[in-house]
Design a protein around this motif. Structure first.
Motif, PDB file in Angstrom:
ATOM      1  N   SER A   9       0.832  -1.206   0.000  1.00 28.20           N
ATOM      2  CA  SER A   9       0.000   0.000   0.000  1.00 28.20           C
ATOM      3  C   SER A   9       0.871   1.263   0.000  1.00 28.20           C
ATOM      4  CB  SER A   9      -0.972   0.003   1.177  1.00 28.20           C
ATOM      5  OG  SER A   9      -0.282   0.008   2.389  1.00 28.20           O
ATOM      6  N   ARG A  10       1.968   1.244   0.747  1.00 25.96           N
ATOM      7  CA  ARG A  10       2.881   2.390   0.758  1.00 25.96           C
ATOM      8  C   ARG A  10       3.551   2.577  -0.615  1.00 25.96           C
ATOM      9  NH1 ARG A  10       3.252   4.700   5.648  1.00 25.96           N
ATOM     10  NH2 ARG A  10       2.757   3.434   7.468  1.00 25.96           N
ATOM     11  N   LYS A  11       3.880   1.499  -1.287  1.00 24.01           N
ATOM     12  CA  LYS A  11       4.481   1.578  -2.623  1.00 24.01           C
ATOM     13  C   LYS A  11       3.480   2.149  -3.632  1.00 24.01           C
ATOM     14  CE  LYS A  11       7.791  -2.195  -2.115  1.00 24.01           C
ATOM     15  NZ  LYS A  11       8.159  -3.556  -2.520  1.00 24.01           N
ATOM     16  N   ILE A  12       2.246   1.669  -3.552  1.00 28.49           N
ATOM     17  CA  ILE A  12       1.216   2.148  -4.481  1.00 28.49           C
ATOM     18  C   ILE A  12       0.929   3.623  -4.245  1.00 28.49           C
ATOM     19  CG2 ILE A  12      -1.249   1.958  -5.041  1.00 28.49           C
ATOM     20  CD1 ILE A  12      -0.895  -1.080  -4.848  1.00 28.49           C
ATOM     21  N   ARG A  13       0.887   4.029  -2.990  1.00 26.67           N
ATOM     22  CA  ARG A  13       0.653   5.440  -2.661  1.00 26.67           C
ATOM     23  C   ARG A  13       1.783   6.307  -3.218  1.00 26.67           C
ATOM     24  NH1 ARG A  13       0.510   8.296   3.263  1.00 26.67           N
ATOM     25  NH2 ARG A  13      -0.511  10.201   2.601  1.00 26.67           N
ATOM     26  N   ALA A  14       3.028   5.876  -3.048  1.00 26.06           N
ATOM     27  CA  ALA A  14       4.178   6.634  -3.561  1.00 26.06           C
ATOM     28  C   ALA A  14       4.129   6.715  -5.089  1.00 26.06           C
ATOM     29  CB  ALA A  14       5.475   5.993  -3.096  1.00 26.06           C
ATOM     30  N   ARG A  15       3.780   5.606  -5.739  1.00 32.04           N
ATOM     31  CA  ARG A  15       3.680   5.593  -7.198  1.00 32.04           C
ATOM     32  C   ARG A  15       2.572   6.540  -7.680  1.00 32.04           C
ATOM     33  NH1 ARG A  15       1.356   0.618 -10.058  1.00 32.04           N
ATOM     34  NH2 ARG A  15       0.476   1.760 -11.787  1.00 32.04           N
ATOM     35  N   PHE A  16       1.444   6.515  -6.967  1.00 30.21           N
ATOM     36  CA  PHE A  16       0.342   7.395  -7.347  1.00 30.21           C
ATOM     37  C   PHE A  16       0.744   8.863  -7.208  1.00 30.21           C
ATOM     38  CE2 PHE A  16      -3.352  10.006  -6.561  1.00 30.21           C
ATOM     39  CZ  PHE A  16      -4.181   9.632  -7.603  1.00 30.21           C
ATOM     40  N   ARG A  17       1.407   9.188  -6.091  1.00 32.36           N
ATOM     41  CA  ARG A  17       1.847  10.573  -5.871  1.00 32.36           C
ATOM     42  C   ARG A  17       2.817  11.031  -6.960  1.00 32.36           C
ATOM     43  NH1 ARG A  17       3.026  11.184   0.592  1.00 32.36           N
ATOM     44  NH2 ARG A  17       0.905  11.770   1.175  1.00 32.36           N
ATOM     45  N   ALA A  18       3.646  10.137  -7.446  1.00 38.83           N
ATOM     46  CA  ALA A  18       4.577  10.485  -8.513  1.00 38.83           C
ATOM     47  C   ALA A  18       3.848  10.712  -9.838  1.00 38.83           C
ATOM     48  CB  ALA A  18       5.623   9.391  -8.673  1.00 38.83           C
ATOM     49  N   GLU A  19       2.833   9.892 -10.108  1.00 31.92           N
ATOM     50  CA  GLU A  19       2.099   9.996 -11.377  1.00 31.92           C
ATOM     51  C   GLU A  19       1.080  11.143 -11.379  1.00 31.92           C
ATOM     52  OE1 GLU A  19       1.736   7.306 -13.990  1.00 31.92           O
ATOM     53  OE2 GLU A  19       3.251   5.977 -13.175  1.00 31.92           O
ATOM     54  N   PHE A  20       0.432  11.381 -10.234  1.00 33.97           N
ATOM     55  CA  PHE A  20      -0.616  12.396 -10.106  1.00 33.97           C
ATOM     56  C   PHE A  20      -0.339  13.264  -8.870  1.00 33.97           C
ATOM     57  CE2 PHE A  20      -2.499   8.588 -12.037  1.00 33.97           C
ATOM     58  CZ  PHE A  20      -2.986   9.098 -13.232  1.00 33.97           C
ATOM     59  N   PRO A  21       0.589  14.197  -8.963  1.00 34.65           N
ATOM     60  CA  PRO A  21       1.019  14.933  -7.770  1.00 34.65           C
ATOM     61  C   PRO A  21      -0.013  15.884  -7.166  1.00 34.65           C
ATOM     62  CG  PRO A  21       2.123  15.765  -9.731  1.00 34.65           C
ATOM     63  CD  PRO A  21       1.352  14.554 -10.148  1.00 34.65           C
ATOM     64  N   GLY A  22      -1.035  16.278  -7.862  1.00 33.03           N
ATOM     65  CA  GLY A  22      -1.971  17.265  -7.341  1.00 33.03           C
ATOM     66  C   GLY A  22      -3.115  16.714  -6.512  1.00 33.03           C
ATOM     67  N   TYR A  23      -3.164  15.424  -6.275  1.00 28.69           N
ATOM     68  CA  TYR A  23      -4.312  14.804  -5.610  1.00 28.69           C
ATOM     69  C   TYR A  23      -4.002  14.450  -4.151  1.00 28.69           C
ATOM     70  CZ  TYR A  23      -6.557  14.343 -10.135  1.00 28.69           C
ATOM     71  OH  TYR A  23      -7.132  14.611 -11.340  1.00 28.69           O
ATOM     72  N   ILE A  24      -5.029  14.521  -3.328  1.00 29.65           N
ATOM     73  CA  ILE A  24      -4.923  14.127  -1.925  1.00 29.65           C
ATOM     74  C   ILE A  24      -4.942  12.604  -1.848  1.00 29.65           C
ATOM     75  CG2 ILE A  24      -6.124  14.128   0.294  1.00 29.65           C
ATOM     76  CD1 ILE A  24      -7.383  16.809  -0.564  1.00 29.65           C
ATOM     77  N   THR A  25      -3.994  12.022  -1.110  1.00 32.99           N
ATOM     78  CA  THR A  25      -3.998  10.577  -0.904  1.00 32.99           C
ATOM     79  C   THR A  25      -4.030  10.287   0.586  1.00 32.99           C
ATOM     80  OG1 THR A  25      -1.591  10.436  -0.892  1.00 32.99           O
ATOM     81  CG2 THR A  25      -2.676  10.110  -3.001  1.00 32.99           C
ATOM     82  N   LYS A  26      -4.694   9.204   0.939  1.00 35.76           N
ATOM     83  CA  LYS A  26      -4.777   8.800   2.336  1.00 35.76           C
ATOM     84  C   LYS A  26      -4.439   7.324   2.455  1.00 35.76           C
ATOM     85  CE  LYS A  26      -7.890  12.243   3.924  1.00 35.76           C
ATOM     86  NZ  LYS A  26      -8.477  12.669   5.124  1.00 35.76           N
ATOM     87  N   LEU A  27      -3.733   7.027   3.509  1.00 38.90           N
ATOM     88  CA  LEU A  27      -3.427   5.645   3.858  1.00 38.90           C
ATOM     89  C   LEU A  27      -4.282   5.328   5.078  1.00 38.90           C
ATOM     90  CD1 LEU A  27      -1.484   3.565   2.694  1.00 38.90           C
ATOM     91  CD2 LEU A  27       0.177   4.262   4.389  1.00 38.90           C
ATOM     92  N   VAL A  28      -5.231   4.416   4.919  1.00 38.10           N
ATOM     93  CA  VAL A  28      -6.190   4.110   5.984  1.00 38.10           C
ATOM     94  C   VAL A  28      -5.948   2.689   6.471  1.00 38.10           C
ATOM     95  CG1 VAL A  28      -8.646   3.898   6.529  1.00 38.10           C
ATOM     96  CG2 VAL A  28      -7.885   5.642   4.917  1.00 38.10           C
ATOM     97  N   TYR A  29      -5.900   2.530   7.789  1.00 40.41           N
ATOM     98  CA  TYR A  29      -5.722   1.187   8.359  1.00 40.41           C
ATOM     99  C   TYR A  29      -7.010   0.751   9.041  1.00 40.41           C
ATOM    100  CZ  TYR A  29      -4.057  -2.675  11.203  1.00 40.41           C
ATOM    101  OH  TYR A  29      -3.894  -3.909  11.774  1.00 40.41           O
ATOM    102  N   LYS A  30      -7.587  -0.318   8.542  1.00 38.71           N
ATOM    103  CA  LYS A  30      -8.731  -0.974   9.173  1.00 38.71           C
ATOM    104  C   LYS A  30      -8.326  -2.429   9.323  1.00 38.71           C
ATOM    105  CE  LYS A  30     -12.465   2.043   7.848  1.00 38.71           C
ATOM    106  NZ  LYS A  30     -13.788   2.184   7.261  1.00 38.71           N
ATOM    107  N   SER A  31      -8.089  -2.809  10.547  1.00 41.58           N
ATOM    108  CA  SER A  31      -7.535  -4.114  10.858  1.00 41.58           C
ATOM    109  C   SER A  31      -8.257  -5.220  10.099  1.00 41.58           C
ATOM    110  CB  SER A  31      -7.639  -4.362  12.355  1.00 41.58           C
ATOM    111  OG  SER A  31      -7.069  -5.584  12.696  1.00 41.58           O
TER     112      SER A  31
END
Length: 122
Positions: free
Chosen positions: A63-85
């Motif tokens: 999930s952290r890798k995908i978030r980093a990749r998304f931020r690199a491809e689409f820098p203007g968007y808000i991203t959230k990492l949510v943990y639900k056990s």
């Protein structure tokens, strides 16, 4: 003769438009409309509202890798990492309507597969 007909027709249309405008204003002030708006606001306060695009649901490292990749491809968007056990979710954006989210979903699908629009709750 033509001028004699144009004036009454013009007056008729102006009166019709003003009556329609007054009727619309009265409709928005009716008790039923106010009641529906109050119910909608109460629902939104209680359950939340809006939509996000979910890119991934799974383990933390990926999930952290995908978030980093998304931020690199689409820098203007808000991203959230949510943990639900026991899973981590990568979510994008804060959309008021599903239509807004669907528009961006089409853009993101070119680079990310398996993404979905999810409704927000509180």
């Amino acid at each position: 003769m033509k001028n004699n007909i144009k004036l009454p027709v013009l007056i008729f249309f102006l009166i019709a438009i003003s009556i329609d405008f007054c009727a619309q204003n009265q409709t928005n002030e009716s008790a039923e409309i106010k009641n529906i708006i109050a119910k909608k606001r109460d629902y939104n306060e209680r359950y939340g509202y809006g939509f996000r695009i979910q890119l991934y649901n799974g383990n933390e490292q990926k999930s952290r890798k995908i978030r980093a990749r998304f931020r690199a491809e689409f820098p203007g968007y808000i991203t959230k990492l949510v943990y639900k056990s026991p899973e981590w979710k990568v979510q994008v954006g804060n959309y008021k309507t599903k239509l807004e989210a669907d528009k961006d979903l089409l853009i993101f699908r070119e680079k990310f597969s398996g993404i979905i629009v999810i409704p927000l709750g509180k």
